[in-house]
Design a protein around this motif. Structure first.
Motif, PDB file in Angstrom:
ATOM      1  N   GLN A  86       0.827  -1.201   0.000  1.00  0.00           N
ATOM      2  CA  GLN A  86       0.000   0.000   0.000  1.00  0.00           C
ATOM      3  C   GLN A  86       0.861   1.251   0.000  1.00  0.00           C
ATOM      4  O   GLN A  86       0.528   2.248  -0.660  1.00  0.00           O
ATOM      5  N   SER A  87       1.977   1.222   0.713  1.00  0.00           N
ATOM      6  CA  SER A  87       2.878   2.368   0.726  1.00  0.00           C
ATOM      7  C   SER A  87       3.507   2.579  -0.645  1.00  0.00           C
ATOM      8  O   SER A  87       3.636   3.707  -1.124  1.00  0.00           O
ATOM      9  N   TYR A  99       2.319   1.676  -3.640  1.00  0.00           N
ATOM     10  CA  TYR A  99       1.355   2.026  -4.680  1.00  0.00           C
ATOM     11  C   TYR A  99       0.395   3.136  -4.279  1.00  0.00           C
ATOM     12  O   TYR A  99      -0.413   3.562  -5.093  1.00  0.00           O
ATOM     13  N   CYS A 100       0.475   3.565  -3.010  1.00  0.00           N
ATOM     14  CA  CYS A 100      -0.465   4.575  -2.504  1.00  0.00           C
ATOM     15  C   CYS A 100      -1.902   4.143  -2.768  1.00  0.00           C
ATOM     16  O   CYS A 100      -2.761   4.947  -3.141  1.00  0.00           O
ATOM     17  N   SER A 123       6.289   4.923  -6.655  1.00  0.00           N
ATOM     18  CA  SER A 123       7.361   4.897  -5.670  1.00  0.00           C
ATOM     19  C   SER A 123       8.632   4.269  -6.238  1.00  0.00           C
ATOM     20  O   SER A 123       8.576   3.229  -6.912  1.00  0.00           O
TER      21      SER A 123
END
Length: 286
Positions: free
Chosen positions: A166-167, A169-170, A274
């Protein structure tokens, strides 16, 4: 979850019905993708249906002429993929209709990985270019072993994997990650007792594909990647990355893997990706 409505469309010379993709359509879709030179196996189509929602174009005789898929990542991001149309309808409006339908059904921002010949087509639909994706592939020339700080995934690692993904790919890709965990050999890397990265390897196409690879730095990404190469000497391997320089892609080139600017990531908004994503999960899912 995306729900595609059933409706009729006229694509000269066919009258086609757009309907939700089901398991019974996968055999025809696999045959269609083989005809177009895609590497996907029937199992790869099935895996995508497990983590996404699709639409197919079917004629009155029940023959499948095309498809498109949407992978919804919670309410803020969707990936578009598996947009395919029968070669005989390549010059008709079917491809555009399927792609437009998938984009309209996507939630929040959307992105897709477009083949080079389709980039201008998607620009006409209002999707903008963001970054090239390079496909590295070849037969692995040598063997590797498990890196010192890399270990196999454990069930208790699941929350941390979701957090790292999740971090990177936001977006919340929990449904996709759950599907990938069922299909993949998954390793994690630990720093001072904490999981700081992970990577997956699964069967795909001619052999295996490594991805996603999410790591804090190139050294960790290489440790994860080489660990997943253990036992694969002489086998066909593929990895798709947006990385353009550095030791990670330098290592892949040193293996003799051919780098192809295979597709271009395109987005409906100003999405950024990212740098901790060293390999994507796939062209369709991102």
């Amino acid at each position: 979850m995306v729900f595609f409505p059933v409706r009729q469309i006229e694509i000269d010379p066919f009258s086609l019905t757009l309907m939700p993709m089901q398991q019974e359509h996968l055999g025809a879709l696999h045959g269609l993708s083989v005809a177009l030179g895609w590497p996907h196996r029937h199992a790869d189509w099935a895996a995508n249906l497990d983590s996404g929602t699709g639409i197919v174009a079917v004629d009155e005789a029940g023959r499948v002429h095309g498809s498109a898929m949407t992978f919804s990542y919670h309410r803020d991001l969707s990936a578009i993929g598996m947009v395919i149309a029968h070669p005989k309808l390549a010059r008709t409006a079917l491809f555009r209709t399927l792609a437009t339908e998938a984009l309209e059904q996507s939630t929040g921002a959307a992105f897709l990985n477009a083949c080079q010949q389709d980039v201008s087509f998607y620009r006409d639909l209002g999707v903008r270019s963001a970054a090239p994706v390079f496909r590295y592939e070849g037969f692995l020339p040598c063997g590797f072993s498990l890196a010192r700080n890399v270990r196999p995934f454990r069930p208790q690692d699941r929350p941390r994997l979701h957090q790292l993904d999740q971090s990177g790919y936001c977006a919340d890709r929990s449904r996709l990650v759950a599907t990938l965990l069922e299909q993949s050999e998954t390793y994690v890397i630990e720093t001072c007792g904490h999981v700081t990265g992970f990577a997956m390897r699964r069967r795909f196409g001619r052999g295996h594909v490594i991805g996603p690879v999410i790591a804090a730095n190139e050294t960790d990404a290489l440790s994860l990647t080489t660990s997943l190469m253990a036992g694969l000497a002489g086998q066909f391997l593929r990895l798709d990355t947006r990385q353009t320089e550095g030791s990670f892609v330098g290592f892949l080139a040193a293996l003799g893997f051919r780098a192809r600017p295979d597709v271009t990531t395109m987005t409906t908004t100003n999405l950024t990706f990212s740098p901790e994503i060293y390999a994507i999960s796939g062209h369709s899912t991102g």
